[in-house]
Design an enzyme around this catalytic site. Structure first.
Site, PDB file in Angstrom:
ATOM      1  CB  SER A 110      -0.817  -0.087   1.117  1.00  0.00           C
ATOM      2  OG  SER A 110      -1.413   1.311   1.360  1.00  0.00           O
ATOM      3  CE1 TYR A 124      -4.223  -2.004   4.573  1.00  0.00           C
ATOM      4  CE2 TYR A 124      -3.549  -0.019   3.876  1.00  0.00           C
ATOM      5  CZ  TYR A 124      -3.844  -1.003   3.734  1.00  0.00           C
ATOM      6  OH  TYR A 124      -3.899  -1.396   2.343  1.00  0.00           O
ATOM      7  CE  LYS A 131      -1.834  -4.216   2.812  1.00  0.00           C
ATOM      8  NZ  LYS A 131      -2.037  -5.647   2.103  1.00  0.00           N
ATOM      9  CG  ASN A 188      -7.527   6.658  -3.506  1.00  0.00           C
ATOM     10  OD1 ASN A 188      -7.844   6.413  -2.243  1.00  0.00           O
ATOM     11  ND2 ASN A 188      -6.623   7.703  -3.748  1.00  0.00           N
ATOM     12  NE  ARG A 196      -4.907  12.618  -0.790  1.00  0.00           N
ATOM     13  CZ  ARG A 196      -4.862  13.700  -0.444  1.00  0.00           C
ATOM     14  NH1 ARG A 196      -4.332  14.562  -1.583  1.00  0.00           N
ATOM     15  NH2 ARG A 196      -4.869  14.163   0.675  1.00  0.00           N
TER      16      ARG A 196
END
Length: 324
Positions: free
Chosen positions: A117, A141, A145, A170, A217
């Site tokens: 991620s 999170y 990762k 995303n 983003r």
């Protein structure tokens, strides 16, 4: 080669299974169905209902199906929720990855593609994230990762595991109307559910230092993402050297306002978003540079923002019709 896809009944995992099949490769799925859906897995793909925390089950699955590589997508993926549920996050993402690696060693499976991620970067100081950008995760999170990457790296050093990790922001859209994003936390399903329910979506902040005042983003289409997971698997199987990590990013990004405009255009639902206060800690712009992945993993942005919205909308409408 036969590839085990952990979390293969989930949104991204099911698209990876589809991409593997499209490339003429065999897939086996293991999924706890905590957030995945059994109907996302084709009937002719072997499916095991179980958790990666059960290393004996995972090893037996690998041996029973002649698995030679793993694409690891199973995990707890909600960054915001992870702040309230750190122990669950670490159990699923850190302990789960360690147990998977143990199972791979038991079954003598030596190739691994890890779905990591961009949350590993936290809030970087620059606007463009490269693989050399320092990792400073800001949630359990993101931390989990990054630890997963470390575990895989160390197992590579100790046991010769061939591996790579893919980082991205995303994931949106749908590669097939039967496969869709059911997350309660992601922007696309939130906006589409609001519109189809007659509600008005919301923008959090319009005073960012960007062209239209809303934050920018990376948004990448799930089918493009799946293609690069399969490219990574094929490269490992062929013995081609890969980088330890790759970013799957657009290089320029999209603003929240651009997303809303595309939503109105594609759905035909005219609306003016509600404007709320900006969220604390949200940077103006973060996008990832996908140059290395374009070089090695067939990475490219094949879908426009309208394509992304249209595919997500079609899948959501089909799912809603099936529930009636």
């Amino acid at each position: 080669m036969t590839w085990l896809v952990t979390g293969g009944a989930g949104y991204i995992g099911s698209h990876v299974v589809s991409a593997l099949r499209g490339a003429g490769m065999q897939a086996v799925v293991i999924d706890s169905l905590s957030s995945g859906h059994r109907e996302f897995v084709p009937d002719d793909v072997p499916f095991v209902h179980g958790t990666i925390l059960d290393s004996e089950l995972v090893a037996r699955t690998m041996l029973d199906h002649g698995v030679t590589g793993v694409i690891h997508l199973a995990g707890f993926k909600y960054a915001g929720v992870s702040v309230q549920e750190p122990l669950l996050t670490y159990q699923q993402n850190v302990t789960g990855t360690a147990e998977l690696l143990k199972a791979m060693e038991l079954a003598e499976v030596g190739h691994l593609v890890f779905s990591s991620s961009a949350a590993t970067y936290g809030t970087p100081t620059g606007n463009i994230v490269t693989e050399d950008t320092p990792t400073q995760p800001e949630s359990p999170y993101g931390e989990s990762k990054l630890i997963g990457e470390w575990l895989i790296r160390d197992q590579g050093r100790a046991r010769g595991l061939k591996h790579t990790s893919l980082r991205y922001f995303n994931v949106v859209g749908s590669g097939s109307p039967e496969l869709y994003d059911t997350s309660p936390h992601n922007l696309f399903p939130i906006v589409l559910r609001a519109l189809t329910a007659g509600k008005t979506p919301r923008i959090n902040g319009t005073d960012y230092n960007t062209a239209d005042g809303t934050c920018v983003r990376d948004y990448v289409h799930v089918a493009d993402l799946a293609t690069s997971h399969v490219a990574a698997a094929r490269a490992l199987a062929a013995g081609r050297p890969l980088e330890r990590v790759y970013n799957l990013g657009s290089g320029d990004g999209l603003s929240v306002r651009q997303i809303m405009t595309a939503m109105a255009k594609v759905t035909g639902i005219d609306f003016e978003p509600e404007i709320g206060p900006r969220r604390a800690g949200d940077p103006d712009r973060i996008v990832a540079d996908g140059t290395l992945a374009a070089r090695d993993l067939d990475w490219k942005m094949r879908h426009s923002v309208e394509d992304m919205v249209a595919s997500a909308y079609e899948a959501q409408k089909r799912a809603a019709a099936a529930r009636i």
